[in-house]
Design a protein around this motif. Structure first.
Motif, short mmCIF file in Angstrom:
data_model
loop_
_atom_site.label_atom_id
_atom_site.label_comp_id
_atom_site.label_asym_id
_atom_site.label_seq_id
_atom_site.Cartn_x
_atom_site.Cartn_y
_atom_site.Cartn_z
N THR A 15 51.10 100.92 -59.49
CA THR A 15 50.11 101.38 -60.45
C THR A 15 48.70 101.05 -59.99
OG1 THR A 15 51.68 101.12 -62.27
CG2 THR A 15 49.35 101.23 -62.85
N LEU A 16 48.51 99.82 -59.53
CA LEU A 16 47.19 99.38 -59.09
C LEU A 16 46.73 100.15 -57.85
CD1 LEU A 16 47.53 95.52 -59.61
CD2 LEU A 16 46.38 97.18 -61.09
N ILE A 17 47.65 100.39 -56.92
CA ILE A 17 47.31 101.16 -55.73
C ILE A 17 46.92 102.59 -56.12
CG2 ILE A 17 48.28 102.23 -53.65
CD1 ILE A 17 49.83 99.67 -53.18
N GLY A 18 47.68 103.17 -57.06
CA GLY A 18 47.37 104.53 -57.51
C GLY A 18 45.99 104.63 -58.15
N LEU A 19 45.65 103.67 -59.01
CA LEU A 19 44.33 103.68 -59.64
C LEU A 19 43.22 103.49 -58.62
CD1 LEU A 19 45.10 101.54 -62.84
CD2 LEU A 19 44.51 103.97 -62.79
N GLY A 20 43.42 102.55 -57.69
CA GLY A 20 42.40 102.27 -56.68
C GLY A 20 42.20 103.43 -55.73
N LEU A 21 43.30 103.95 -55.16
CA LEU A 21 43.19 105.06 -54.23
C LEU A 21 42.67 106.32 -54.92
CD1 LEU A 21 46.40 104.75 -52.00
CD2 LEU A 21 44.05 104.14 -51.44
N PHE A 243 40.30 112.00 -46.85
CA PHE A 243 40.84 112.51 -48.10
C PHE A 243 42.27 113.00 -47.91
CE2 PHE A 243 41.67 115.71 -51.31
CZ PHE A 243 41.15 115.15 -52.46
N CYS A 244 42.48 113.81 -46.88
CA CYS A 244 43.83 114.35 -46.62
C CYS A 244 44.81 113.25 -46.22
CB CYS A 244 43.76 115.40 -45.52
SG CYS A 244 42.88 116.92 -45.99
N THR A 245 44.31 112.19 -45.59
CA THR A 245 45.18 111.10 -45.18
C THR A 245 45.64 110.27 -46.38
OG1 THR A 245 44.10 110.95 -43.01
CG2 THR A 245 45.31 109.01 -43.77
N LEU A 246 44.74 110.00 -47.32
CA LEU A 246 45.07 109.16 -48.47
C LEU A 246 45.79 109.92 -49.58
CD1 LEU A 246 41.76 107.08 -48.80
CD2 LEU A 246 43.95 106.33 -47.83
N LEU A 247 45.55 111.23 -49.67
CA LEU A 247 46.12 112.02 -50.76
C LEU A 247 47.65 111.93 -50.83
CD1 LEU A 247 45.93 114.03 -53.07
CD2 LEU A 247 45.74 115.87 -51.39
N PRO A 248 48.40 112.06 -49.72
CA PRO A 248 49.87 111.97 -49.82
C PRO A 248 50.36 110.64 -50.40
CG PRO A 248 49.25 112.90 -47.70
CD PRO A 248 47.99 112.41 -48.34
N VAL A 249 49.61 109.56 -50.15
CA VAL A 249 50.01 108.25 -50.68
C VAL A 249 49.96 108.27 -52.20
CG1 VAL A 249 49.53 105.78 -50.70
CG2 VAL A 249 49.14 107.12 -48.61
N VAL A 250 48.87 108.82 -52.76
CA VAL A 250 48.72 108.89 -54.22
C VAL A 250 49.75 109.84 -54.82
CG1 VAL A 250 47.15 109.50 -56.11
CG2 VAL A 250 46.27 108.33 -54.09
N LEU A 251 49.97 110.98 -54.18
CA LEU A 251 50.94 111.95 -54.69
C LEU A 251 52.35 111.39 -54.69
CD1 LEU A 251 49.70 115.27 -53.03
CD2 LEU A 251 49.28 114.46 -55.36
N LYS A 252 52.68 110.61 -53.66
CA LYS A 252 54.03 110.07 -53.55
C LYS A 252 54.28 108.95 -54.55
CE LYS A 252 57.42 108.90 -50.00
NZ LYS A 252 57.63 108.74 -48.54
N THR A 253 53.26 108.12 -54.80
CA THR A 253 53.45 106.96 -55.67
C THR A 253 53.15 107.25 -57.14
OG1 THR A 253 51.19 106.20 -55.19
CG2 THR A 253 52.97 105.32 -53.82
N MET A 258 48.27 112.29 -62.06
CA MET A 258 47.42 111.11 -61.93
C MET A 258 46.27 111.37 -60.97
SD MET A 258 46.94 107.99 -62.87
CE MET A 258 46.22 106.44 -62.31
N PHE A 259 46.55 112.04 -59.86
CA PHE A 259 45.51 112.37 -58.89
C PHE A 259 44.46 113.29 -59.50
CE2 PHE A 259 44.33 115.89 -55.98
CZ PHE A 259 43.37 115.22 -55.25
N THR A 260 44.90 114.33 -60.22
CA THR A 260 43.97 115.27 -60.84
C THR A 260 43.08 114.59 -61.86
OG1 THR A 260 45.64 117.01 -60.55
CG2 THR A 260 43.81 117.50 -62.03
N LEU A 261 43.65 113.70 -62.65
CA LEU A 261 42.86 112.95 -63.62
C LEU A 261 41.86 112.04 -62.93
CD1 LEU A 261 45.64 112.00 -66.20
CD2 LEU A 261 43.82 113.69 -66.51
#
Length: 340
Positions: A15-21, A243-253, A258-261
């Motif tokens: 959760t924390l990684i998702g919010l931060g990233l 952006f493209c490098t970090l995006l898959p991490v957020v989408l996967k976790t 959550m990413f759109t918000l």
């Protein structure tokens, strides 16, 4: 049914990684917006050319890794082609809309991506959204609407040369973004991240070149290249790559929703940059809007206690059924052995 929260879930690394990233990605979007504005002030309007360098970086870095590993391709190549096409055109449409409609309208219409993502992930990824997640989404949208009201209150709204055309471009672009992000979440969970980024960069670069030749060739020839023009292009390319490098991490976790918000705060980060970097004064509603959106993100990232209890109950029932089945098999085997 009474709802209660398990606040221990907020301490989970995911959760924390998702919010931060999510906020890092939001800042990267803000950086891209400032870079595009900087180039526009210099009379340069070549959005596809800016993205092309970022796609090339993806091909060089992740393509090299993929060639070294020589893995088996997990997804069909045409899936990546369609994904790249949708993403390139989404970028083109939203940037193009800035020429016709106001920033306020773009900010408001960007919210259209949220219901699109919720519907697409519910239909195709089978994502379930419970009551508190919906409440979190609504609070985030309220925060963005407050930003719009603050623009109107401060008198900063500009009409644009063709607002209706611009609004339709934004709606089309945000819909494509929703499709692109949902598709990328599916691919990143069912294929390989390096494979995804390699083919996204490869096909994105090809599509960009075709679009540049058709729409931006004359504009590029007219540019008088110098260090103050090359540097923003390189900065934009590095930002797209990150952006493209970090995006898959957020989408996967954490998923597409959550990413759109998280991206809703990009306009508010822009305001903070204007305050501290350019010493501009902004309306007080911006601060309240930022806090509101942050609260909405936190509420969305929480898990409801009754949801956890239902999951545990389901797991226990499933375990009991499995144990019962095993007992029946053992008893049957014993009976057959004795009979034999």
């Amino acid at each position: 049914m009474v709802m209660s929260f398990n606040f221990k879930e907020m301490n989970k690394k995911k959760t924390l990684i998702g919010l931060g990233l999510g906020q890092i990605l939001s800042l990267l979007c803000t950086s891209n917006a400032f870079t595009s504005s900087e180039l526009a002030r210099k009379g340069i309007n070549v959005p596809t050319s800016q993205s092309f360098l970022g796609y090339m970086l993806l091909v060089i870095v992740y393509g090299g890794i993929m060639l070294y590993r020589r893995p088996t391709i997990k997804a069909k190549w045409y899936h990546y082609l369609l994904l790249a096409l949708v993403e390139v055109e989404a970028n083109f449409l939203v940037v193009k809309a800035n020429q016709y409609t106001s920033l306020t309208s773009i900010m408001l219409l960007d919210c259209w991506a949220i219901p699109c993502v919720l519907v697409l992930t519910w239909l195709f990824l089978k994502t379930k959204y419970r009551l508190m997640k919906i409440i979190g989404v609504v609070i985030c949208i309220i925060g963005v609407v407050m930003v719009v009201f603050s623009d109107v209150h401060a008198g900063s709204q500009a009409g644009g040369s063709n607002p209706i055309k611009g609004d339709f471009l934004v709606l089309a672009g945000t819909t494509l973004y929703a499709i692109s992000n949902t598709s990328e979440e599916f691919l990143v969970k069912n294929a390989d991240t390096v494979e995804l980024l390699t083919f996204l960069g490869f096909f994105g670069a090809i599509i960009s070149v075709i679009q540049i030749v058709i729409f931006e060739q004359g504009e590029l020839k007219a540019i008088h290249w110098s260090a103050d023009i090359v540097f923003p292009f390189l900065r934009f390319a590095c930002t797209v790559f990150l952006f493209c490098t970090l995006l898959p991490v957020v989408l996967k976790t954490n998923g597409t929703a959550m990413f759109t918000l998280s991206l809703l705060t990009s306009d508010m980060w822009a305001v903070l940059i204007r305050i501290f970097a350019y010493h501009e004064k902004v309306d007080w509603l911006y601060y309240l809007a930022f806090a509101t959106t942050a609260i909405g993100l936190i509420i969305y990232s929480m898990k409801e206690k009754d949801e956890e209890e239902q999951r545990k109950l389901f797991d226990e029932e499933d375990g009991e059924s499995e144990t019962l089945g095993q007992s029946l098999i053992v008893a049957s085997t014993g009976t057959l052995t004795k009979g034999f």
